[in-house]
Design a protein around this motif. Structure first.
Motif, PDB file in Angstrom:
ATOM      1  N   UNK A 151       0.698  -1.507  -0.120  1.00 31.74           N
ATOM      2  CA  UNK A 151      -0.036   0.185   0.093  1.00 31.74           C
ATOM      3  C   UNK A 151       0.822   1.463   0.086  1.00 31.74           C
ATOM      4  N   UNK A 152       1.884   1.288   0.812  1.00 25.30           N
ATOM      5  CA  UNK A 152       2.909   2.236   0.843  1.00 25.30           C
ATOM      6  C   UNK A 152       3.547   2.728  -0.614  1.00 25.30           C
TER       7      UNK A 152
ATOM      8  N   UNK B 169       2.052   1.848  -3.332  1.00 21.08           N
ATOM      9  CA  UNK B 169       1.058   2.316  -4.223  1.00 21.08           C
ATOM     10  C   UNK B 169       0.787   3.545  -4.132  1.00 21.08           C
ATOM     11  N   UNK B 170       0.871   3.995  -2.929  1.00 16.76           N
ATOM     12  CA  UNK B 170       0.498   5.481  -2.376  1.00 16.76           C
ATOM     13  C   UNK B 170       1.890   6.190  -2.722  1.00 16.76           C
TER      14      UNK B 170
END
Lengths: 308, 308
Positions: free
Chosen positions: B240-241, B243-244
């Protein structure tokens, strides 16, 4: 001064002439994209439509495009909506035809820029934006900077995993935010439960996110269950985004956001429960005020962000 | 030029005199914090220790402190480690005693700064850093800016929810990254399974994250299960990090990171499986090279970040 915003979609291109101070759309038009004619023709058709609309009375163009964008060079690296475009020189080609500066940005990023310049993020330096449409797009402004990452592909907030045991997402992972809160996911949730709730009013009409949220107002049981699941998923994702970015505002746009308070009221309540004490009351969650103009205004604001 | 880095902990204060070019620690000392003596005395003791160590041959001080920090004013708003400190003027007080510039930053944020100036993030503009210790701390540099958010309380990567059905976290939510990947969580995972795996070598000695990872090398079944759960949780969070933030590097430090390849090898493999195609190969996941000097170097680098 006037700028042109181009909201480039797979089916339609929306073009607007925008007053850069007021954010007022002075004129607008929509043409078919006609991807099948090839990139060169698509660009030519856009140039013609801009010239017809504006009589060349504008100083620059911003384009919000789906896909992976090389913003420095104005190139669409690739996009699911334009399967034949590989490193397609969208901005340089249009710039040459119009003899004006042209800037491109990913459409989810241009959405947050539109909110910053003309919408609910005006004057703010810390904004998290989500568009709930066919997919879930994300855009982040932190410390007044558009967060796109090393290769300009970041802020994929729709592909933050909020539950590894959740439903399969289009990206191949399980439990991404997009697998819960996109219009596509919402329709899927209804279809999956048809056998359990055969009498739901949802199935009396076309199954759309809009109709499902309308059914919530009728207290339809299945519709309420789906709404609650969407709220819970969004709450978990937004809580994480608040913990990461400590934003002033979380702005939600896209078709699903038009559900309005039936979505936003429980969402605000649940997020405020979930955030850590330090974060309580530090943020607002609002519906995008730009509605159907979000695409054009977002695209136009790319120019303002780059030239300011 | 020389700077002083102060790694302020609840029990000990580590102080180092650092060469700002090389990142070499020229001298260092450790004193007890003695929180019970009150903030004023703590600051006085730190000032004395700095003077004794350096003979005043330095130009500024950086302090990495736990808790919520008002970085502009150099104030510790509050900290679980210093229960009596409320809006405590840490930097102004120390600055007055030493007659030098003093800067404070949250310790997880100072960790990522240390990596940027002296560690695995040298020369990089997009860094995600995690410290796996008693808790899980986060620090993010994106587009060369330290991401702290509107009130300076962001980058709480340890409190990103990775599984809403997961274990209870210290913050009151379920399934935060911290509830899986902190040393505390790892020890808890072992204790919870004692009845199922009474013969595990984990229980032959003190139950610590270090000993659990040592037991993985012996192929202890419970230790392997726990390691795999930590890897899976970290992989989801880090995906997720990525992707962010679309970072160049993800740097992992803190006690748990010293497990080394037994943690990093499966972690790298799993994250590369989970990230979306566009992100594959765009990042590195590395162990913090600063080891036991991370605190002092991180603190010292606050000065460099603020004055450059």
């Amino acid at each position: 001064m006037k700028i042109v915003g181009v909201d480039l979609g797979g089916t339609f291109v929306k073009i607007g002439l925008v007053n850069e101070k007021s954010g007022k759309i002075l004129k607008k038009t929509t043409i078919e994209t006609k991807v099948e004619l090839g990139g060169k023709t698509v660009v030519k058709r856009i140039a013609e439509a801009i010239t017809n609309l504006t009589n060349n009375d504008f100083y620059a163009v911003g384009i919000g495009s789906p896909g992976s964008i090389d913003k420095e060079r104005g190139i669409v690296r690739f996009s699911p909506n334009f399967p034949d475009w590989h490193n397609f020189e969208l901005a340089p080609k249009l710039s040459k035809l119009l003899n004006k500066n042209v800037y491109v940005e990913n459409d989810a990023n241009s959405f947050v820029l539109g909110e910053k310049w003309f919408g609910a993020g005006k004057g703010k330096k810390h904004i998290v934006a989500l568009t709930l449409g066919t997919g879930v797009g994300g855009g982040v402004i932190s410390h007044n900077i558009l967060i796109t990452g090393k290769d300009g592909i970041g802020a994929e907030l729709g592909h933050v995993i909020i539950n590894p045991n959740g439903p399969l997402c289009g990206c191949g992972n399980y439990g991404c935010l997009e697998a819960y809160a996109s219009a596509t996911a919402i329709v899927r949730m209804a279809k999956e439960r048809r056998k359990k709730f055969p009498d739901s009013v949802i199935f009396k009409d076309e199954i759309t996110a809009k109709n499902i949220f309308e059914a919530v107002k009728l207290n339809d049981r299945l519709a309420v269950i789906i709404r609650n699941e969407v709220v819970e998923a969004l709450s978990i994702g937004i809580t994480s985004f608040i913990h990461i970015f400590n934003p002033e505002v979380v702005i939600i746009g896209g078709g699903v956001s038009r559900a309005g308070e039936i979505l936003f009221e429980p969402l605000r309540r649940r997020v405020e429960e979930l955030v850590m004490p330090t974060f309580k009351g530090t943020y607002k969650i609002v519906q995008s005020p730009l509605v159907e103009n979000a695409g054009i205004l977002g695209a136009a604001s790319i120019v303002l962000q780059r030239e300011n």
